[in-house]
Design a protein around this motif. Sequence first.
Motif, PDB file in Angstrom:
ATOM      1  N   ASP A 228      -2.379  13.709  -4.505  1.00 24.53           N
ATOM      2  CA  ASP A 228      -2.763  14.016  -5.873  1.00 24.53           C
ATOM      3  C   ASP A 228      -3.808  15.119  -5.855  1.00 24.53           C
ATOM      4  O   ASP A 228      -4.893  14.940  -5.307  1.00 24.53           O
ATOM      5  CB  ASP A 228      -3.311  12.750  -6.543  1.00 24.53           C
ATOM      6  CG  ASP A 228      -3.585  12.950  -8.016  1.00 24.53           C
ATOM      7  OD1 ASP A 228      -2.873  13.752  -8.639  1.00 24.53           O
ATOM      8  OD2 ASP A 228      -4.508  12.294  -8.543  1.00 24.53           O
TER       9      ASP A 228
ATOM     10  N   MET B  82       0.842  -1.181   0.000  1.00 26.98           N
ATOM     11  CA  MET B  82       0.000   0.000   0.000  1.00 26.98           C
ATOM     12  C   MET B  82       0.886   1.243   0.000  1.00 26.98           C
ATOM     13  O   MET B  82       1.860   1.327   0.734  1.00 26.98           O
ATOM     14  CB  MET B  82      -0.906   0.022   1.228  1.00 26.98           C
ATOM     15  CG  MET B  82      -1.982  -1.035   1.224  1.00 26.98           C
ATOM     16  SD  MET B  82      -3.126  -0.884  -0.140  1.00 26.98           S
ATOM     17  CE  MET B  82      -3.976   0.624   0.285  1.00 26.98           C
TER      18      MET B  82
ATOM     19  N   ARG C 138      -4.330  10.016  -1.212  1.00 28.26           N
ATOM     20  CA  ARG C 138      -4.965   8.801  -1.731  1.00 28.26           C
ATOM     21  C   ARG C 138      -4.099   7.597  -1.403  1.00 28.26           C
ATOM     22  O   ARG C 138      -2.873   7.666  -1.444  1.00 28.26           O
ATOM     23  CB  ARG C 138      -5.119   8.890  -3.247  1.00 28.26           C
ATOM     24  CG  ARG C 138      -6.025  10.010  -3.678  1.00 28.26           C
ATOM     25  CD  ARG C 138      -6.185  10.059  -5.164  1.00 28.26           C
ATOM     26  NE  ARG C 138      -6.717   8.787  -5.640  1.00 28.26           N
ATOM     27  CZ  ARG C 138      -6.613   8.342  -6.878  1.00 28.26           C
ATOM     28  NH1 ARG C 138      -5.987   9.067  -7.780  1.00 28.26           N
ATOM     29  NH2 ARG C 138      -7.125   7.202  -7.233  1.00 28.26           N
ATOM     30  N   ASN C 139      -4.735   6.494  -1.099  1.00 27.23           N
ATOM     31  CA  ASN C 139      -4.046   5.235  -0.871  1.00 27.23           C
ATOM     32  C   ASN C 139      -4.211   4.368  -2.108  1.00 27.23           C
ATOM     33  O   ASN C 139      -5.316   4.210  -2.620  1.00 27.23           O
ATOM     34  CB  ASN C 139      -4.623   4.507   0.339  1.00 27.23           C
ATOM     35  CG  ASN C 139      -4.374   5.270   1.618  1.00 27.23           C
ATOM     36  OD1 ASN C 139      -3.314   5.825   1.809  1.00 27.23           O
ATOM     37  ND2 ASN C 139      -5.366   5.300   2.491  1.00 27.23           N
ATOM     38  N   ILE C 140      -3.107   3.820  -2.600  1.00 25.09           N
ATOM     39  CA  ILE C 140      -3.171   2.916  -3.736  1.00 25.09           C
ATOM     40  C   ILE C 140      -2.384   1.658  -3.397  1.00 25.09           C
ATOM     41  O   ILE C 140      -1.450   1.682  -2.598  1.00 25.09           O
ATOM     42  CB  ILE C 140      -2.609   3.546  -5.029  1.00 25.09           C
ATOM     43  CG1 ILE C 140      -1.155   3.967  -4.858  1.00 25.09           C
ATOM     44  CG2 ILE C 140      -3.448   4.721  -5.483  1.00 25.09           C
ATOM     45  CD1 ILE C 140      -0.467   4.258  -6.168  1.00 25.09           C
TER      46      ILE C 140
ATOM     47  N   THR D 217      -1.141  -1.111 -10.546  1.00 28.71           N
ATOM     48  CA  THR D 217      -1.748  -0.369  -9.445  1.00 28.71           C
ATOM     49  C   THR D 217      -3.262  -0.532  -9.481  1.00 28.71           C
ATOM     50  O   THR D 217      -3.873  -0.547 -10.546  1.00 28.71           O
ATOM     51  CB  THR D 217      -1.393   1.126  -9.512  1.00 28.71           C
ATOM     52  OG1 THR D 217      -1.852   1.653 -10.749  1.00 28.71           O
ATOM     53  CG2 THR D 217       0.099   1.346  -9.384  1.00 28.71           C
ATOM     54  N   GLU D 218      -3.826  -0.649  -8.307  1.00 29.61           N
ATOM     55  CA  GLU D 218      -5.273  -0.707  -8.118  1.00 29.61           C
ATOM     56  C   GLU D 218      -5.603   0.142  -6.902  1.00 29.61           C
ATOM     57  O   GLU D 218      -4.720   0.648  -6.211  1.00 29.61           O
ATOM     58  CB  GLU D 218      -5.743  -2.152  -7.900  1.00 29.61           C
ATOM     59  CG  GLU D 218      -5.535  -3.070  -9.081  1.00 29.61           C
ATOM     60  CD  GLU D 218      -6.459  -2.800 -10.257  1.00 29.61           C
ATOM     61  OE1 GLU D 218      -7.503  -2.147 -10.063  1.00 29.61           O
ATOM     62  OE2 GLU D 218      -6.116  -3.216 -11.364  1.00 29.61           O
ATOM     63  N   ARG D 219      -6.902   0.285  -6.639  1.00 31.17           N
ATOM     64  CA  ARG D 219      -7.325   1.100  -5.510  1.00 31.17           C
ATOM     65  C   ARG D 219      -7.088   0.410  -4.178  1.00 31.17           C
ATOM     66  O   ARG D 219      -6.729   1.021  -3.189  1.00 31.17           O
ATOM     67  CB  ARG D 219      -8.796   1.452  -5.663  1.00 31.17           C
ATOM     68  CG  ARG D 219      -9.150   2.748  -4.962  1.00 31.17           C
ATOM     69  CD  ARG D 219     -10.597   3.101  -5.157  1.00 31.17           C
ATOM     70  NE  ARG D 219     -11.299   2.732  -3.945  1.00 31.17           N
ATOM     71  CZ  ARG D 219     -12.551   2.340  -3.889  1.00 31.17           C
ATOM     72  NH1 ARG D 219     -13.258   2.250  -4.976  1.00 31.17           N
ATOM     73  NH2 ARG D 219     -13.112   2.033  -2.758  1.00 31.17           N
ATOM     74  N   ARG D 220      -7.296  -0.890  -4.146  1.00 30.02           N
ATOM     75  CA  ARG D 220      -7.084  -1.670  -2.926  1.00 30.02           C
ATOM     76  C   ARG D 220      -6.632  -3.074  -3.321  1.00 30.02           C
ATOM     77  O   ARG D 220      -6.833  -3.488  -4.464  1.00 30.02           O
ATOM     78  CB  ARG D 220      -8.341  -1.698  -2.059  1.00 30.02           C
ATOM     79  CG  ARG D 220      -9.561  -2.186  -2.773  1.00 30.02           C
ATOM     80  CD  ARG D 220     -10.789  -2.091  -1.871  1.00 30.02           C
ATOM     81  NE  ARG D 220     -11.909  -2.617  -2.620  1.00 30.02           N
ATOM     82  CZ  ARG D 220     -12.970  -1.930  -2.937  1.00 30.02           C
ATOM     83  NH1 ARG D 220     -13.096  -0.695  -2.546  1.00 30.02           N
ATOM     84  NH2 ARG D 220     -13.935  -2.480  -3.635  1.00 30.02           N
TER      85      ARG D 220
ATOM     86  N   GLU E 271       0.008  -1.273  -4.960  1.00 30.08           N
ATOM     87  CA  GLU E 271       0.877  -1.461  -6.111  1.00 30.08           C
ATOM     88  C   GLU E 271       1.665  -2.755  -5.951  1.00 30.08           C
ATOM     89  O   GLU E 271       2.191  -3.049  -4.876  1.00 30.08           O
ATOM     90  CB  GLU E 271       1.852  -0.289  -6.243  1.00 30.08           C
ATOM     91  CG  GLU E 271       2.750  -0.389  -7.449  1.00 30.08           C
ATOM     92  CD  GLU E 271       3.692   0.785  -7.573  1.00 30.08           C
ATOM     93  OE1 GLU E 271       3.918   1.224  -8.704  1.00 30.08           O
ATOM     94  OE2 GLU E 271       4.188   1.266  -6.540  1.00 30.08           O
TER      95      GLU E 271
ATOM     96  N   ASP F  44      -8.856  -5.615  -5.317  1.00 28.93           N
ATOM     97  CA  ASP F  44      -9.193  -5.391  -6.731  1.00 28.93           C
ATOM     98  C   ASP F  44      -8.273  -6.123  -7.690  1.00 28.93           C
ATOM     99  O   ASP F  44      -8.523  -6.116  -8.883  1.00 28.93           O
ATOM    100  CB  ASP F  44      -9.151  -3.892  -7.023  1.00 28.93           C
ATOM    101  CG  ASP F  44     -10.244  -3.127  -6.308  1.00 28.93           C
ATOM    102  OD1 ASP F  44     -11.223  -3.767  -5.880  1.00 28.93           O
ATOM    103  OD2 ASP F  44     -10.125  -1.899  -6.172  1.00 28.93           O
TER     104      ASP F  44
ATOM    105  N   THR G  92       0.791   5.695  -0.131  1.00 25.96           N
ATOM    106  CA  THR G  92       0.007   6.906   0.050  1.00 25.96           C
ATOM    107  C   THR G  92       0.604   7.986  -0.836  1.00 25.96           C
ATOM    108  O   THR G  92       1.792   8.290  -0.733  1.00 25.96           O
ATOM    109  CB  THR G  92       0.036   7.350   1.518  1.00 25.96           C
ATOM    110  OG1 THR G  92      -0.426   6.276   2.333  1.00 25.96           O
ATOM    111  CG2 THR G  92      -0.856   8.543   1.736  1.00 25.96           C
TER     112      THR G  92
END
Length: 57
Positions: free
Chosen positions: A33, A28, A38-40, A49-52, A42, A55, A30
Motif C-alpha cells: 500500500d 495473515m 503491510r501485514n493485516i 480486517t485488523e492490524r494483528r 483478515e 486486535d 501481506t
Amino acid sequence: MAGASKNSRTTVTTQKFICPDCGGEIVMKTICDNGRVRNIAECSKCKRTERRPKDFK
C-alpha cells in the motif's frame, strides 16, 4: 559421537486464531500500500480486517 543438528531439534508450532464474532479462521495477509509492505489479519468468514490477530478481541 554424532548428535542431532540444532535445526532438527527445534519444534515447529503454528497457532490458529479464531474470530470471536463468527468463528472463522483469521489469516495473515501481506499487502503493498503506497509503496509500503503491510501485514493485516483478515477473518476468512466475515472479512473483518485488523492490524494483528490479537486486535479481534
